[in-house]
Design a protein around this motif. Structure first.
Motif, mmCIF file in Angstrom:
data_model
loop_
_atom_site.group_PDB
_atom_site.id
_atom_site.type_symbol
_atom_site.label_atom_id
_atom_site.label_comp_id
_atom_site.label_asym_id
_atom_site.label_seq_id
_atom_site.Cartn_x
_atom_site.Cartn_y
_atom_site.Cartn_z
ATOM 1 N N PHE A 166 0.834 -1.197 0.000
ATOM 2 C CA PHE A 166 0.000 0.000 0.000
ATOM 3 C C PHE A 166 0.872 1.251 0.000
ATOM 4 O O PHE A 166 2.041 1.217 0.402
ATOM 5 C CB PHE A 166 -0.895 0.033 1.242
ATOM 6 C CG PHE A 166 -1.921 -1.068 1.290
ATOM 7 C CD1 PHE A 166 -2.169 -1.886 0.197
ATOM 8 C CD2 PHE A 166 -2.655 -1.278 2.444
ATOM 9 C CE1 PHE A 166 -3.115 -2.896 0.242
ATOM 10 C CE2 PHE A 166 -3.609 -2.278 2.505
ATOM 11 C CZ PHE A 166 -3.841 -3.089 1.402
ATOM 12 N N ASN A 167 0.274 2.357 -0.431
ATOM 13 C CA ASN A 167 0.959 3.642 -0.345
ATOM 14 C C ASN A 167 0.209 4.547 0.623
ATOM 15 O O ASN A 167 -1.017 4.463 0.741
ATOM 16 C CB ASN A 167 1.060 4.317 -1.720
ATOM 17 C CG ASN A 167 2.259 5.256 -1.801
ATOM 18 O OD1 ASN A 167 3.021 5.395 -0.838
ATOM 19 N ND2 ASN A 167 2.442 5.894 -2.940
ATOM 20 N N TYR A 211 -5.249 9.770 3.652
ATOM 21 C CA TYR A 211 -4.198 9.022 4.327
ATOM 22 C C TYR A 211 -3.566 7.961 3.427
ATOM 23 O O TYR A 211 -2.395 7.639 3.557
ATOM 24 C CB TYR A 211 -4.757 8.325 5.566
ATOM 25 C CG TYR A 211 -5.171 9.250 6.678
ATOM 26 C CD1 TYR A 211 -4.220 9.911 7.469
ATOM 27 C CD2 TYR A 211 -6.523 9.456 6.977
ATOM 28 C CE1 TYR A 211 -4.606 10.743 8.510
ATOM 29 C CE2 TYR A 211 -6.913 10.279 8.021
ATOM 30 C CZ TYR A 211 -5.952 10.926 8.779
ATOM 31 O OH TYR A 211 -6.338 11.747 9.805
ATOM 32 N N GLY A 212 -4.353 7.398 2.524
ATOM 33 C CA GLY A 212 -3.894 6.241 1.757
ATOM 34 C C GLY A 212 -4.277 4.947 2.453
ATOM 35 O O GLY A 212 -5.130 4.911 3.338
ATOM 36 N N GLY A 213 -3.629 3.845 2.056
ATOM 37 C CA GLY A 213 -3.989 2.548 2.613
ATOM 38 C C GLY A 213 -5.323 2.062 2.072
ATOM 39 O O GLY A 213 -5.668 2.315 0.917
ATOM 40 N N ILE A 219 -11.805 0.970 -1.164
ATOM 41 C CA ILE A 219 -10.758 1.617 -1.965
ATOM 42 C C ILE A 219 -9.396 1.247 -1.390
ATOM 43 O O ILE A 219 -9.107 1.505 -0.221
ATOM 44 C CB ILE A 219 -10.946 3.146 -1.956
ATOM 45 C CG1 ILE A 219 -12.333 3.500 -2.512
ATOM 46 C CG2 ILE A 219 -9.841 3.832 -2.750
ATOM 47 C CD1 ILE A 219 -12.704 4.954 -2.361
ATOM 48 N N THR A 220 -8.557 0.647 -2.231
ATOM 49 C CA THR A 220 -7.227 0.206 -1.827
ATOM 50 C C THR A 220 -6.191 1.011 -2.592
ATOM 51 O O THR A 220 -6.152 0.961 -3.828
ATOM 52 C CB THR A 220 -7.043 -1.297 -2.100
ATOM 53 O OG1 THR A 220 -8.097 -2.022 -1.465
ATOM 54 C CG2 THR A 220 -5.704 -1.774 -1.569
ATOM 55 N N GLU A 245 -5.393 3.242 -7.304
ATOM 56 C CA GLU A 245 -6.456 2.677 -6.470
ATOM 57 C C GLU A 245 -7.188 1.556 -7.207
ATOM 58 O O GLU A 245 -7.530 1.699 -8.382
ATOM 59 C CB GLU A 245 -7.482 3.752 -6.109
ATOM 60 C CG GLU A 245 -6.967 4.819 -5.181
ATOM 61 C CD GLU A 245 -8.001 5.889 -4.872
ATOM 62 O OE1 GLU A 245 -7.778 6.654 -3.922
ATOM 63 O OE2 GLU A 245 -9.021 5.976 -5.585
ATOM 64 N N ILE A 246 -7.442 0.464 -6.484
ATOM 65 C CA ILE A 246 -8.354 -0.578 -6.950
ATOM 66 C C ILE A 246 -9.591 -0.511 -6.057
ATOM 67 O O ILE A 246 -9.488 -0.623 -4.831
ATOM 68 C CB ILE A 246 -7.714 -1.970 -6.896
ATOM 69 C CG1 ILE A 246 -6.470 -2.024 -7.794
ATOM 70 C CG2 ILE A 246 -8.712 -3.025 -7.327
ATOM 71 C CD1 ILE A 246 -5.781 -3.370 -7.825
#
Length: 301
Positions: A48-49, A66-68, A146-147, A253-254
């Motif tokens: 992850f970023n 934040y991301g993740g 959302i990844t 993002e996936i």
């Protein structure tokens, strides 16, 4: 092997939970969220970023990228969707994992949960996402997961291949900022591929009725496979797509979605994903022949 669960300080988020099975580990912070901030092989890179400007931050009223991995509700709305997730979340252990429980979103009157369940013996994780209507009247929404993945990878998305005779068999949806001639996207016969380019700041997003229920991201010899369970003869957001993907200069993002669901007061929508991670999988460029080998070995069941 037994699942090990430890409380750790992860990049300044002091109250984070690490789950590991000796092969992979997952880290969820309970200082904000619900939010998963790491997924990867033990003692290896984070698949992850995270946004470097917001790492370790918590509290406050502004929305932060934040991301993740996060759980949102769709369709996207500037007020309802972007409720800040800067507050602490509750958690407790469940069989082979943990449950993250958000404090109620007061204005939206919903509450989010994520169950993180590790396979004890394989590099697999099961995620159960829930959104509950805490309000006094029905609401309609889709659970949207959302990844945010790290840079310089290649995403592989299966093209729908159902034989519908004289009728169309796919929806491909584009956003106003998406250009069809964007060099990062490959419109193939069997696959759509999307390359993450750290030197291209322009956003690009597409959605598709992903009938096979998976997408993969190849990066640095690793292959991340994300699975979900699209339902037929149901209504999805954004012109009817259950799968979306987005990229810019710092991530890809996936995204997967549940069908539109009308929740009565107290009712919950549930959306399940499964993550898998494989090593020594080399996808260096866009090549449908090479994709075939990877897909047959790791993605199709």
């Amino acid at each position: 092997m037994a699942i090990k669960i430890d409380k750790i300080n992860f990049l300044g988020w002091e109250n984070s939970i690490k789950l590991s099975n000796g092969i992979i580990d997952v880290v969820a912070t309970t200082d904000i969220g619900p939010r998963i901030v790491r997924f990867g092989f033990e003692n290896d890179v984070n698949e992850f970023n995270l946004d470097p400007k917001t790492i370790g931050l918590k509290g406050g009223d502004e929305y932060r990228y934040y991301g993740g991995h996060r759980l949102w509700h769709s369709p996207e709305d500037r007020k309802r969707t972007y409720i800040p997730d800067n507050d602490e979340v509750d958690w407790h252990e469940i069989e082979n994992g943990v449950r993250l429980i958000q404090k109620p979103e007061k204005w939206v009157n919903t509450q989010k949960q994520i169950d993180i369940i590790l396979n004890p013996d394989e590099s697999r994780v099961r995620l159960v996402h829930r959104i509950t209507n805490l309000g006094a009247w029905p609401i309609e929404l889709s659970a949207w997961t959302i990844t945010v993945l790290n840079t310089e990878g290649i995403e592989i998305i299966p093209q729908p291949n159902k034989d519908t005779d004289l009728l169309p068999n796919r929806q491909i949806v584009l956003w106003p900022y998406s250009k069809m001639n964007d060099k990062r996207v490959y419109w193939g016969e069997k696959y759509i591929a999307l390359k993450q380019d750290p030197n291209n700041k322009a956003p690009f997003k597409l959605g598709i009725n992903n009938q096979e229920g998976w997408a993969a991201y190849a990066r640095g010899g690793h292959l991340f496979v994300k699975r979900y369970y699209p339902q037929h003869d149901t209504t999805y957001p954004d012109f009817g797509v259950s799968f979306e993907t987005y990229t810019n200069d710092w991530m890809l993002e996936i995204e997967t979605l549940s069908p539109f669901t009308k929740l009565q007061p107290g009712e919950t929508v549930e959306h399940v994903e499964e993550w898998e991670l494989y090593n020594n999988v080399n996808v260096k460029d866009i090549d449908e022949g090479a994709f075939d080998e990877v897909v047959e070995k790791y993605c199709r069941k």
